[in-house]
Design a protein around this motif. Structure first.
Motif, PDB file in Angstrom:
ATOM      1  N   ALA A  13       0.840  -1.193   0.000  1.00 33.82           N
ATOM      2  CA  ALA A  13       0.000   0.000   0.000  1.00 33.82           C
ATOM      3  C   ALA A  13       0.873   1.240   0.000  1.00 33.82           C
ATOM      4  O   ALA A  13       1.824   1.345   0.792  1.00 33.82           O
ATOM      5  N   GLY A  14       0.580   2.181  -0.900  1.00 35.56           N
ATOM      6  CA  GLY A  14       1.359   3.410  -0.970  1.00 35.56           C
ATOM      7  C   GLY A  14       2.822   3.125  -1.239  1.00 35.56           C
ATOM      8  O   GLY A  14       3.175   2.329  -2.108  1.00 35.56           O
ATOM      9  N   ILE A  15       3.704   3.762  -0.445  1.00 33.58           N
ATOM     10  CA  ILE A  15       5.140   3.570  -0.630  1.00 33.58           C
ATOM     11  C   ILE A  15       5.562   2.168  -0.224  1.00 33.58           C
ATOM     12  O   ILE A  15       6.669   1.725  -0.546  1.00 33.58           O
ATOM     13  N   GLY A  16       4.683   1.426   0.467  1.00 35.29           N
ATOM     14  CA  GLY A  16       4.982   0.050   0.851  1.00 35.29           C
ATOM     15  C   GLY A  16       5.093  -0.901  -0.323  1.00 35.29           C
ATOM     16  O   GLY A  16       5.490  -2.067  -0.140  1.00 35.29           O
ATOM     17  N   ILE A  17       4.777  -0.439  -1.518  1.00 35.22           N
ATOM     18  CA  ILE A  17       4.910  -1.299  -2.689  1.00 35.22           C
ATOM     19  C   ILE A  17       6.372  -1.473  -3.100  1.00 35.22           C
ATOM     20  O   ILE A  17       6.718  -2.397  -3.841  1.00 35.22           O
ATOM     21  N   THR A  18       7.259  -0.604  -2.607  1.00 34.25           N
ATOM     22  CA  THR A  18       8.647  -0.627  -3.096  1.00 34.25           C
ATOM     23  C   THR A  18       9.375  -1.938  -2.810  1.00 34.25           C
ATOM     24  O   THR A  18      10.026  -2.483  -3.703  1.00 34.25           O
ATOM     25  N   PRO A  19       9.319  -2.510  -1.579  1.00 31.57           N
ATOM     26  CA  PRO A  19       9.978  -3.808  -1.405  1.00 31.57           C
ATOM     27  C   PRO A  19       9.290  -4.919  -2.188  1.00 31.57           C
ATOM     28  O   PRO A  19       9.928  -5.913  -2.560  1.00 31.57           O
ATOM     29  N   MET A  20       7.969  -4.769  -2.464  1.00 34.81           N
ATOM     30  CA  MET A  20       7.265  -5.767  -3.274  1.00 34.81           C
ATOM     31  C   MET A  20       7.800  -5.764  -4.706  1.00 34.81           C
ATOM     32  O   MET A  20       7.914  -6.811  -5.338  1.00 34.81           O
ATOM     33  N   ARG A  21       8.127  -4.567  -5.200  1.00 35.59           N
ATOM     34  CA  ARG A  21       8.697  -4.463  -6.543  1.00 35.59           C
ATOM     35  C   ARG A  21      10.044  -5.190  -6.619  1.00 35.59           C
ATOM     36  O   ARG A  21      10.324  -5.911  -7.568  1.00 35.59           O
ATOM     37  N   ALA A  22      10.881  -4.993  -5.571  1.00 37.59           N
ATOM     38  CA  ALA A  22      12.173  -5.673  -5.534  1.00 37.59           C
ATOM     39  C   ALA A  22      11.999  -7.187  -5.404  1.00 37.59           C
ATOM     40  O   ALA A  22      12.726  -7.956  -6.035  1.00 37.59           O
ATOM     41  N   LEU A  23      11.055  -7.598  -4.587  1.00 36.56           N
ATOM     42  CA  LEU A  23      10.775  -9.029  -4.442  1.00 36.56           C
ATOM     43  C   LEU A  23      10.307  -9.642  -5.753  1.00 36.56           C
ATOM     44  O   LEU A  23      10.730 -10.732  -6.143  1.00 36.56           O
ATOM     45  N   LEU A  24       9.400  -8.955  -6.438  1.00 38.34           N
ATOM     46  CA  LEU A  24       8.899  -9.447  -7.725  1.00 38.34           C
ATOM     47  C   LEU A  24      10.041  -9.669  -8.699  1.00 38.34           C
ATOM     48  O   LEU A  24      10.085 -10.685  -9.410  1.00 38.34           O
TER      49      LEU A  24
END
Length: 468
Positions: free
Chosen positions: A345-356
């Protein structure tokens, strides 16, 4: 922008990728804590703790000794929890360690207050000086007590400002500076026990044990919070390579240098960052990687929510960088299932992008759910869409203002659905997934509850909190 990887095809019967974190690390560290408390209590018993409970004065003093011993042990455990020992941090993650640190801290503080009250009452019961005369006598006549009073005052300040209501009124930078006084408080409050405490000097075993425990705690802080980051930074200097303004309140920073490969970071982890760009550089800030490490560079993306993050927009290429880390368990090493759901959610997507980017997965294995207020505010949305297309993953943007008056991960237009039903609609087989979460604490808790209600075992839900 980091080059997009080609999708990797893997055996669909297992969860591949990075080597998992050994589960026994967590169990053994938890067992060590309980063993420490049992050992400390055993030393009190061996040195006459139970025998002294017979009379009022001796009984109060004996209980005061026990609470003091346990408070001292837990105070040192606090220090060790936040010393960033690699094995402990990898087993628990900074999120869990910080919350445990908070719980242990309040327990230690309560025991310390009990120690003070019981010792004073015990001494007063066997003295003709009266209560306040006994207090004065203890402070001015016993070795190390003036230091203990100063240390107690520092610890009181730290505890008071750690209460959530008080902390909410403080800037993070101010709170962090005050919190450092905890080390000073521990250093001043403990020596009086080493010099005069009966349970510290009663036998060579006790003396050796306590001095060793203090040395380990102090050494761990000096080595892992000061020495290792400093040596890494001096041996392999890192510098800002690029500063990208993704929006008026979002900045992406890329760092390069010969030491990047030695850090062995994983997508989804975070570092404590210091930029040598002027006043305030001593304060570290936690930022998660927003791109999978490629061996030559590290990248993070941050929203401007305070003084530290707003300064990122003014960084210049070439600025020296000091790092601590990598930290956190929001990476592929804790994955146990083939299918993965990434929710940010919000800026919390950034580690998800790296994980992806880093996840080893076959087409159809990964779903990314990006929660935003409006589609125009989807941080790194284009990058995530491109990565998802390249790897055969789904990228779902859930947009809209939040539902008022309801703890939920959903937008207002989905208010007719329960959180769990909405999650099952998006990912029908969510119960078969590992779920990674990152966002505001309330949003993550709502998403975690929804995943568990939808059938995901709690141990398969992975999240990282940056507020405690």
């Amino acid at each position: 922008m980091t080059a997009l990887p080609r999708p990797r095809v893997v055996d669909s019967r297992r969860a591949p990728g990075a080597a998992p974190v050994p589960g026994w690390w967590r169990e053994s560290s938890g067992l060590a804590l309980w063993a420490l408390l049992v050992w400390v209590t055993s030393l009190w018993v061996l040195h006459g703790g139970l025998h002294d409970l017979t009379g009022l004065a001796d009984g109060l003093t004996s209980l005061g000794r026990l609470t003091g011993l346990l408070a001292s042990a837990l105070l040192l455990v606090q220090v060790l929890l936040m010393a960033r020992l690699p094995w402990v941090e990898q087993a628990w993650g900074q999120d869990r360690l910080a919350r445990t640190h908070r719980l242990v801290g309040f327990a230690s503080f309560t025991l310390m207050l009990g120690h003070i009250v019981l010792i004073v009452l015990g001494y007063a019961a066997s003295s003709d000086l009266g209560l306040w005369g006994t207090v004065w006598d203890l402070v001015v006549s016993y070795p190390g007590m003036l230091l203990a009073v100063a240390g107690t005052a520092a610890l009181v300040m730290v505890v008071v400002t750690s209460v959530k209501r008080a902390r909410a009124r403080l800037r993070y930078e101010s709170w962090h500076l005050i919190h450092l006084y905890g080390y000073l408080g521990a250093g001043l409050a403990l020596p009086h026990q080493l010099w005069t405490g009966r349970d510290f000097t009663a036998s060579p075993v006790s003396t050796w044990f306590w001095w060793t425990l203090y040395a380990v705690a102090a050494g761990s802080v000096l080595v892992f919070r000061v020495g290792v980051p400093l040596v890494r930074s001096l041996r392999s200097p890192l510098r800002v390579a690029e500063v990208r303004h993704d929006a008026h309140d979002v900045t992406t920073v890329t760092v390069t240098g010969p030491g990047v490969a030695r850090l062995r970071a994983r997508g989804g982890q975070f570092f404590q960052w210091r930029f040598l760009d002027g006043p305030g550089w001593t304060r570290a800030h936690p930022y998660s990687l927003s791109a999978a490490p490629d061996g030559t560079s590290l990248r993070f993306t941050a929203a401007h929510v305070g003084d530290g993050t707003r300064r990122l927009a003014t960084l210049r290429p070439g600025t020296r960088v000091l790092l601590e880390g990598p930290y956190g368990r929001l990476h592929e090493g804790v994955r146990t299932r083939r299918k993965v759901l990434l929710m940010g959610a919000g800026i919390g997507i950034t580690p998800m992008r790296a994980l992806l980017e880093e996840l080893d997965a076959a087409p159809g294995d990964v779903t990314v759910v990006q929660r935003v207020r409006d589609r125009g505010a989807a941080v790194l949305g284009d990058e995530i869409s491109a990565l998802a297309a390249a790897k055969g993953a789904r990228h779902v943007v859930v947009a809209g203002p939040r539902i008022p008056g309801r703890p939920t991960w959903l937008p207002a237009q989905a208010s007719h659905l329960t959180d769990a039903d909405a999650l099952r609609d998006l990912v029908p087989d969510v119960a078969e997934h590992d779920v990674y979460l990152c966002g505001s604490p309330a949003w993550m808790e709502a998403a975690r509850a929804a995943a568990v209600e939808a059938g995901v075992p709690d141990e398969h839900v992975h999240l990282e909190r940056f507020s405690y």
